[in-house]
Design a protein around this motif. Sequence first.
Motif, mmCIF file in Angstrom:
data_model
loop_
_atom_site.group_PDB
_atom_site.id
_atom_site.type_symbol
_atom_site.label_atom_id
_atom_site.label_comp_id
_atom_site.label_asym_id
_atom_site.label_seq_id
_atom_site.Cartn_x
_atom_site.Cartn_y
_atom_site.Cartn_z
ATOM 1 N N PHE A 1 0.876 -1.244 0.107
ATOM 2 C CA PHE A 1 0.001 -0.005 0.065
ATOM 3 C C PHE A 1 0.666 1.484 0.097
ATOM 4 O O PHE A 1 0.409 2.464 -0.384
ATOM 5 N N ARG A 2 2.066 1.138 0.291
ATOM 6 C CA ARG A 2 2.891 2.369 0.440
ATOM 7 C C ARG A 2 3.461 2.984 -0.822
ATOM 8 O O ARG A 2 3.762 3.977 -1.083
ATOM 9 N N PHE A 3 3.311 2.122 -1.912
ATOM 10 C CA PHE A 3 3.503 2.595 -3.267
ATOM 11 C C PHE A 3 2.024 2.911 -3.930
ATOM 12 O O PHE A 3 2.221 4.049 -4.512
ATOM 13 N N GLY A 4 1.238 2.337 -3.682
ATOM 14 C CA GLY A 4 -0.089 3.095 -4.304
ATOM 15 C C GLY A 4 -0.371 2.596 -5.890
ATOM 16 O O GLY A 4 0.553 2.241 -6.413
ATOM 17 N N LEU B 1 3.733 4.407 -10.806
ATOM 18 C CA LEU B 1 4.181 4.218 -12.107
ATOM 19 C C LEU B 1 3.329 4.803 -13.010
ATOM 20 O O LEU B 1 3.466 4.867 -14.249
ATOM 21 N N LYS B 2 2.536 5.636 -12.731
ATOM 22 C CA LYS B 2 1.721 6.658 -13.390
ATOM 23 C C LYS B 2 2.193 7.520 -14.318
ATOM 24 O O LYS B 2 2.908 8.523 -13.985
ATOM 25 N N GLY B 3 2.173 7.391 -15.617
ATOM 26 C CA GLY B 3 2.871 8.058 -16.583
ATOM 27 C C GLY B 3 3.836 7.152 -17.439
ATOM 28 O O GLY B 3 4.342 7.286 -18.767
ATOM 29 N N GLY C 1 0.031 1.464 -11.487
ATOM 30 C CA GLY C 1 -0.237 2.724 -12.574
ATOM 31 C C GLY C 1 0.108 2.819 -13.865
ATOM 32 O O GLY C 1 -0.252 3.889 -14.413
ATOM 33 N N ALA C 2 0.909 1.886 -14.219
ATOM 34 C CA ALA C 2 1.604 2.026 -15.473
ATOM 35 C C ALA C 2 0.620 1.829 -16.628
ATOM 36 O O ALA C 2 -0.372 1.343 -16.357
#
Length: 344
Positions: free
Chosen positions: A162-165, A169-171, A203-204
Amino acid sequence: MDPTLDTWDFSSPLISLWINRFYIYLGFAFGFSLWICFQIVIRKQNKNSQEKTVPRASQDLMTNGYISRPKKEVFVSGVKIFYGSQTGTAKGFATILAEALSSLDLPVAVINLKDYDPDDHLAEEVTSKNVCAFLVATYTDGQPPESAEWFCKWLEEAANDFRFGKTYLKGMRYAVFGLGNSVYVSHFNKVGKNVDKWLWMLGARRVMTRGEGDGNVVKSKHGSIEADFTAWKAKFISRLQALRKGEGKRCRGSCKKGKCESSRRGSEAAEPGSHAQEELHHRDAEEEEPFESSSEEESDAEDRQSRNSVVDVEDLGRIMGHVTKEKAVLGWYCGFWDEDVKMN
């Protein structure tokens, strides 16, 4: 004749000029001022004539009398090809892909996952505008090859931490090609599927559907694992060319029934209703293969379905209540009518 008189007569014009030097200087200054004013008027007229002939778009680019070229926006700055190989097949495919991308005039780097530390460098791909291609093989019992063990372990832990969320890696933009053998049904392309899923969970954004190379020539989609890679490579290069032009397509991770639902937003969006947009969306929908949704997505879908079923039951209860009331009112009227008839 007095010689002094001749000298005086000869030098008298010079003496006159010297005595009237102030007026001479004033005349020179006045003439010079007129010349400067004349030059200013001519330059202003020339500038006005240029503004009339130069298009409006070019006028906006004028800087100090010179036309400056607009800075071209860069959508793809380079390609990084990561490979995890046990027998050398994935490494060979990475080299072939790098050679094929050389025609696009883009910086290409081939990186062994064994020499790559995701904890230090993976987050850099969020803002680098690179497109990352992962070529990973599935080894014994669905395990990653030795060169990709640390990368896969780190990626799995980060995806479930959960610390990464979900925006870590969004973007980042990526594509995955997995190597496996369908003879091992339960572990076929397991590593490629996991890498694709974990990157998406962080999030990638995948630029195209995951490719699967099958070493089993009987069930291979294109007849061999080499042919599977060649077909995926052609699609990847085509998508890369589109991305370089700014034709980005966002995959929302809800690819179902063999179709990938896509949307265009921001600077990557095409004009709504345009023929090119409809044609590209139709072609992508036909070409892309389904992506197995994660257990989290399936649970969300089940929750939505259960909520909808509850609402339907509640609505049905309200409808039955209204019907019961209408029957009671109707029965009361009928009873009142029967009594009235008997009394008459």
